[in-house]
Design an enzyme around this catalytic site. Sequence first.
Site, PDB file in Angstrom:
ATOM      1  N   GLU A   1       0.816  -1.212   0.000  1.00  0.00           N
ATOM      2  CA  GLU A   1       0.000   0.000   0.000  1.00  0.00           C
ATOM      3  C   GLU A   1       0.853   1.267   0.000  1.00  0.00           C
ATOM      4  OE1 GLU A   1      -2.527   0.238   3.475  1.00  0.00           O
ATOM      5  OE2 GLU A   1      -1.000  -0.634   4.765  1.00  0.00           O
TER       6      GLU A   1
ATOM      7  N   CYS B   1      -7.239  -5.659  -1.250  1.00  0.00           N
ATOM      8  CA  CYS B   1      -8.169  -5.467  -0.133  1.00  0.00           C
ATOM      9  C   CYS B   1      -8.581  -4.008   0.021  1.00  0.00           C
ATOM     10  CB  CYS B   1      -7.592  -6.011   1.162  1.00  0.00           C
ATOM     11  SG  CYS B   1      -6.112  -5.152   1.692  1.00  0.00           S
TER      12      CYS B   1
HETATM   13  C1  PEP Z   1      -5.850   0.279   2.006  1.00  0.00           C
HETATM   14  O1  PEP Z   1      -5.089   1.189   2.317  1.00  0.00           O
HETATM   15  O2  PEP Z   1      -6.227   0.054   0.842  1.00  0.00           O
HETATM   16  C2  PEP Z   1      -6.392  -0.616   3.045  1.00  0.00           C
HETATM   17  C3  PEP Z   1      -7.093  -1.678   2.737  1.00  0.00           C
HETATM   18  O3  PEP Z   1      -6.172  -0.273   4.344  1.00  0.00           O
HETATM   19  P1  PEP Z   1      -7.008   0.884   5.101  1.00  0.00           P
HETATM   20  O4  PEP Z   1      -8.127   1.310   4.203  1.00  0.00           O
HETATM   21  O5  PEP Z   1      -7.503   0.318   6.385  1.00  0.00           O
HETATM   22  O6  PEP Z   1      -5.980   1.939   5.297  1.00  0.00           O
HETATM   23 MG    MG Z   2      -4.203   1.249   4.309  1.00  0.00          MG
END
Ligand code: PEP
Ligand code: MG
Length: 536
Positions: free
Chosen positions: A427, A498
Site C-alpha cells: 500500500e 483489499c
Molecule cells: C488500504 O489502504 O487500501 C487498506 C485496505 O487499508 P485501510 O483502508 O484500512 O488503510
Molecule cells: Mg491502508
Amino acid sequence: MKLKGIGAAEGIAVARLWHMEVVDLTVEKREGCNPEKESKRFADAQHVAADELTALFEKTRQDDADAAMIFDIHRMMLEDLDFCEGVSGLVAGGCNAEWAVQETGNMLHDMFQAIDDETMRARAADVKDVAGRVIRILKGIREDAGMPHEPTIVVAEDLLPSQTVALDKRYVVGCVTKNGSVTSHSAILARSMGIGCIVGLGEAFQYIPKDGILAIDGATGEVIADPNEAEISEYAGKRKAFEEQKLLLHQYMDKKAVTKGGHHVEVCANIGSVKDAEEAKKAGADGVGLFRSEFLYLDSPDFPSEEVQFQAYKKVLEIFSPKQVIVRTLDLGSDKQAPYFNIPPEENPAMGYRAIRICLDQPEIFRTQLRALLRASVYGNLHIMFPMITSVTQVMKTKELLTSLKAELLKEGVPVSDDIKIGVMIETPAAAIMSDELAKLVDFFSIGTNDLTQYTLAADRMNAKVSNIFNAEDPAIRRMIEITARNAHAAGIWVGICGEAGANTNMTSFFVENRIDELSVAAASILKVRRAVCES
Ligand code: PEP
Ligand code: MG
C-alpha cells in the site's frame, strides 16, 4: 432542497437526521474553588452516573447477562472508597470537581495498569470509563449526546472511526459528512454495515437543517433536505428497486467466482469485528481478506488485553474455519486514533507515526497482539498481515519477533499452529517497487489500493477537494498493481486486493487480466463482485 455529495456506500434511506457533536472531555484545572460547592457537584454527578449505569445494566441484561455485569462493576467503582476519597481530597484543596475526577481516575488507572495480573489490568480501562462518565456529566453533556432511538441518518463534519464505532448501530440507517472521501474509514464502515453513506458534501453541508428529514441515495450521492411527498415516494421506489437488485444477486451465493477463461478468484470480506465476521459469513464470503484489527483498539477505552484479543481472533477463525482469515496487525495512526496511545498531533499524520512504525517502535504493544494471534492460530486458518510496509527490514524484524514469541509460547506449553501464513500489504509505492524482494519473505501480498492511491498520486484520501485526483483507476495505480502481481507470481506467491477498488466492478477485468487471486471487499459487495468475475 437537493444537495450533492460523493456517494461512498450504496444504500437508500429516508429518515430523521441527527447532527453528531464531538464530545469534548478535556478538562482544565481551576484553583480557588469553593470546596463545598464542588463537593456537591461531584455528589450530584455521581448520582446521575449511577442512574445511567443502572439503566444500561437493565437494558443490556435482556440481551446479554454477562455483558451487563460490566455496568454493575462500573457502578461499584463509582462508589469505591479510593475513588471518592481521591476526589474529595483534591476538591478540599480548592480545585474544580472535573479536574479532581480526572486526576483521581488517571492515578487509579496507572495503579491498576502496574499490577501483574491480567484481570486487574483490565480494570484500568474501566476506571477511565467511569471517570470519563462523571466528567461528561459534570460538563453537562448527555450520555449519547442526544442520538434519537429511532431510524436515524447521522450528519457530521467528519466522522472519525472512533466516533463511528461508538454509535448505536441499531438506529443508524445512513450517514452524511461534509468532508471525507470514498476511502475514508467512515465510508468503509458504512459499507460494512450495509448502509448508505454520502461524504464530501463540502459547501453544500451548510444547507442541511438542524433537524428534520433527509432522503439519501448512497450510490448517486444525492441528499434531499426536507423531502416533499413526491420525493419521499420516489425514494421508496428506488429503495424497492435496490432491494430487488440485491435479491437477484442471491444466485451467486454458493457459486465459485471463476472467469469465462477459467481463472478462479476468491471473494473474501473486509471486517473490523467479530460481528462483521458473522455478517460476512452470511453474505457468502470465501474467507476474510482483511480483518482491520485496529477496530478492537478503537472500540476500547484502553489497550485491549491479550485475552480480549485472543477471544476475538479465535471467534473469527472458528466462524470461517477451514477458510482463510487474514488478520492485519494494528494499523493505528492518521485518521484512526485511540486517545490512550497519546500520539501527539502531527503535521502530516498519514505519512507519520502509524501502523508497523508504532508496532516496531513500541514492541510491548505489538507483543500483546502477536501473542494473542499465535494463541488463536490453532482455531482455524490464520494468515497474519503487516500494514504500511516500506522496507524489507521491517518485514524481517517483524518475522523475527513472531518467531521468538512463538518459541516463548511453546515453552509455556501453549500450542501454536505450524501453518500460519505471513503476508504484507502493498500500500506504499516503496512496497510495490520492492515487491520482488518482499515476495521472497512472505506467503502472500494484499494490495491496499486506498493508501497506494493516496501515496502514489499524492492525493489525501480524506480530502474531498482532491477526490478528482484520488482515483484507483489511474494508469499509475494500474501500473503499481501490474508490477506487484507480476513479482508475486514470479516468486510463486498469491496476490489479492483489499482496498476499496476491489469492489469497483469497472476494474474487475483488469484484475482478472493480471491474474489477481483474491478480492476482499465489504460484505455487502461480495455477490456483486462474484458476478463481475463470472462475467469477465
Ligand atoms: C488500504 O489502504 O487500501 C487498506 C485496505 O487499508 P485501510 O483502508 O484500512 O488503510
Ligand atoms: Mg491502508
